[in-house]
Design a protein around this motif. Structure first.
Motif, PDB file in Angstrom:
ATOM      1  N   GLN A 253       0.851  -1.191   0.000  1.00  0.00           N
ATOM      2  CA  GLN A 253       0.000   0.000   0.000  1.00  0.00           C
ATOM      3  C   GLN A 253       0.890   1.245   0.000  1.00  0.00           C
ATOM      4  O   GLN A 253       1.738   1.410   0.879  1.00  0.00           O
ATOM      5  CB  GLN A 253      -0.870  -0.016   1.260  1.00  0.00           C
ATOM      6  N   ALA A 254       0.704   2.130  -0.991  1.00  0.00           N
ATOM      7  CA  ALA A 254       1.441   3.393  -0.997  1.00  0.00           C
ATOM      8  C   ALA A 254       0.967   4.249   0.173  1.00  0.00           C
ATOM      9  O   ALA A 254      -0.225   4.250   0.517  1.00  0.00           O
ATOM     10  CB  ALA A 254       1.213   4.130  -2.320  1.00  0.00           C
ATOM     11  N   ALA A 255       1.890   4.970   0.795  1.00  0.00           N
ATOM     12  CA  ALA A 255       1.539   5.744   1.987  1.00  0.00           C
ATOM     13  C   ALA A 255       2.443   6.949   2.114  1.00  0.00           C
ATOM     14  O   ALA A 255       3.546   6.992   1.554  1.00  0.00           O
ATOM     15  CB  ALA A 255       1.664   4.868   3.234  1.00  0.00           C
ATOM     16  N   ALA A 256       1.951   7.947   2.861  1.00  0.00           N
ATOM     17  CA  ALA A 256       2.725   9.155   3.147  1.00  0.00           C
ATOM     18  C   ALA A 256       2.725   9.367   4.656  1.00  0.00           C
ATOM     19  O   ALA A 256       1.731   9.082   5.332  1.00  0.00           O
ATOM     20  CB  ALA A 256       2.107  10.354   2.438  1.00  0.00           C
ATOM     21  N   LYS A 257       3.832   9.883   5.188  1.00  0.00           N
ATOM     22  CA  LYS A 257       3.943  10.070   6.631  1.00  0.00           C
ATOM     23  C   LYS A 257       3.189  11.311   7.095  1.00  0.00           C
ATOM     24  O   LYS A 257       3.188  12.338   6.413  1.00  0.00           O
ATOM     25  CB  LYS A 257       5.412  10.183   7.037  1.00  0.00           C
ATOM     26  N   VAL A 258       2.579  11.183   8.280  1.00  0.00           N
ATOM     27  CA  VAL A 258       1.858  12.291   8.905  1.00  0.00           C
ATOM     28  C   VAL A 258       2.709  12.809  10.062  1.00  0.00           C
ATOM     29  O   VAL A 258       3.348  12.029  10.779  1.00  0.00           O
ATOM     30  CB  VAL A 258       0.482  11.818   9.422  1.00  0.00           C
ATOM     31  N   ILE A 259       2.728  14.131  10.248  1.00  0.00           N
ATOM     32  CA  ILE A 259       3.515  14.715  11.332  1.00  0.00           C
ATOM     33  C   ILE A 259       3.031  14.151  12.671  1.00  0.00           C
ATOM     34  O   ILE A 259       1.833  13.979  12.880  1.00  0.00           O
ATOM     35  CB  ILE A 259       3.440  16.268  11.301  1.00  0.00           C
ATOM     36  N   GLY A 260       3.967  13.810  13.547  1.00  0.00           N
ATOM     37  CA  GLY A 260       3.600  13.255  14.840  1.00  0.00           C
ATOM     38  C   GLY A 260       3.363  11.756  14.819  1.00  0.00           C
ATOM     39  O   GLY A 260       3.102  11.157  15.863  1.00  0.00           O
ATOM     40  N   GLY A 261       3.453  11.135  13.631  1.00  0.00           N
ATOM     41  CA  GLY A 261       3.323   9.687  13.547  1.00  0.00           C
ATOM     42  C   GLY A 261       2.099   9.262  12.766  1.00  0.00           C
ATOM     43  O   GLY A 261       1.131  10.006  12.640  1.00  0.00           O
ATOM     44  N   GLY A 262       2.155   8.050  12.281  1.00  0.00           N
ATOM     45  CA  GLY A 262       1.044   7.512  11.506  1.00  0.00           C
ATOM     46  C   GLY A 262       1.267   7.693  10.015  1.00  0.00           C
ATOM     47  O   GLY A 262       2.083   8.504   9.580  1.00  0.00           O
ATOM     48  N   LEU A 263       0.542   6.879   9.261  1.00  0.00           N
ATOM     49  CA  LEU A 263       0.677   6.876   7.810  1.00  0.00           C
ATOM     50  C   LEU A 263      -0.662   7.200   7.163  1.00  0.00           C
ATOM     51  O   LEU A 263      -1.707   6.721   7.608  1.00  0.00           O
ATOM     52  CB  LEU A 263       1.132   5.495   7.313  1.00  0.00           C
ATOM     53  N   PHE A 264      -0.614   7.987   6.108  1.00  0.00           N
ATOM     54  CA  PHE A 264      -1.795   8.304   5.297  1.00  0.00           C
ATOM     55  C   PHE A 264      -1.749   7.373   4.089  1.00  0.00           C
ATOM     56  O   PHE A 264      -0.812   7.441   3.289  1.00  0.00           O
ATOM     57  CB  PHE A 264      -1.743   9.776   4.867  1.00  0.00           C
TER      58      PHE A 264
END
Ligand code: MN
Length: 236
Positions: free
Chosen positions: A13-24
């Protein structure tokens, strides 16, 4: 569908990092061209006649900030285009109002719409599609995504986009000089595609686009968003 039904290993799954943690999780990448008048002019167009256009990139074109990647194959004129990127947490078709569109926004990031300018010029001349000019590997470097509540409309209205190459500023423009606002882009896109959570929208580049060379280091900063940094690998 059970995982065992796949006849080959499914891609990640393609994903982008979110500030403070977690993936979009990234579903689709939509892009808008010709959304800043001064960039339309530098490309030889007329912003009064040339309407903004849409194109797409594959989700796995994302490169996270801090990486380096090779000079793209198949081009001798690889360009940067610094852009504000919108991440959607919801979607729909035929979204009726700018207010309804704004409610779909998860957050924002600094991005770069990498472009094979020579192949784009050839496509424009031939009336052909833009895919090879825009939708290639590593063509969507993306900084950390910041939730919309931390980058409200007031900040968008007052922020500038700056792109530098090896520390030298090449693009410096106000986000407020977009032709179509972000809600207008979402409303218009939703008349052509059913938008969904996980979609990214590259909102267009201001004037000052230019070529990159192997070894170049690019930084895109947009107001208080975390800057996007990437490098083109040096020639070996
Ligand atoms: Mn662009």
């Amino acid at each position: 569908m059970s995982a065992s039904a796949f006849v080959i290993e499914p891609p990640a799954q393609a994903a982008a990092k979110v500030i403070g943690g977690g993936l979009f999780p990234v579903r689709r990448i939509f892009c808008i061209g010709k959304n800043y008048a001064d960039h339309v002019k530098e490309m030889g167009g007329d912003p009064k006649k040339d309407k903004p256009v849409f194109f797409t990139k594959p989700a796995d074109a994302i490169v996270e900030s801090g990486q380096s990647f090779p000079y793209a194959q198949g081009t001798e004129n690889l360009h940067y285009e610094g852009e504000l990127v919108v991440a959607l947490k919801g979607g729909g078709k035929n979204i009726a109002t700018p207010e309804a569109a704004a409610a779909l926004i998860f957050g924002y990031a600094a991005g770069c719409d990498m472009t094979r300018r020579d192949l784009q010029a050839a496509a424009k001349g031939a009336g052909g599609p833009w895919d090879t000019a825009k939708a290639f590997d590593n063509s969507a470097p993306l900084g950390l995504i910041v939730p919309a509540k931390d980058f409200p409309d007031s900040k968008i209205a007052s922020s500038r986009l700056k792109l530098s190459v090896n520390g030298e500023v090449r693009q410096d423009a106000a986000l407020s000089s977009m032709i179509w606002s972000i809600p207008e882009i979402i409303v218009t896109l939703s008349k052509l595609f059913e938008l969904k959570a996980g979609d990214l929208i590259f909102t267009g580049t201001p004037e000052g686009v230019g070529a990159l060379a192997p070894g170049d280091r690019v930084e895109v900063s947009i107001g208080s968003l975390p800057p996007l940094e990437f490098s083109i690998e040096p020639k070996r």
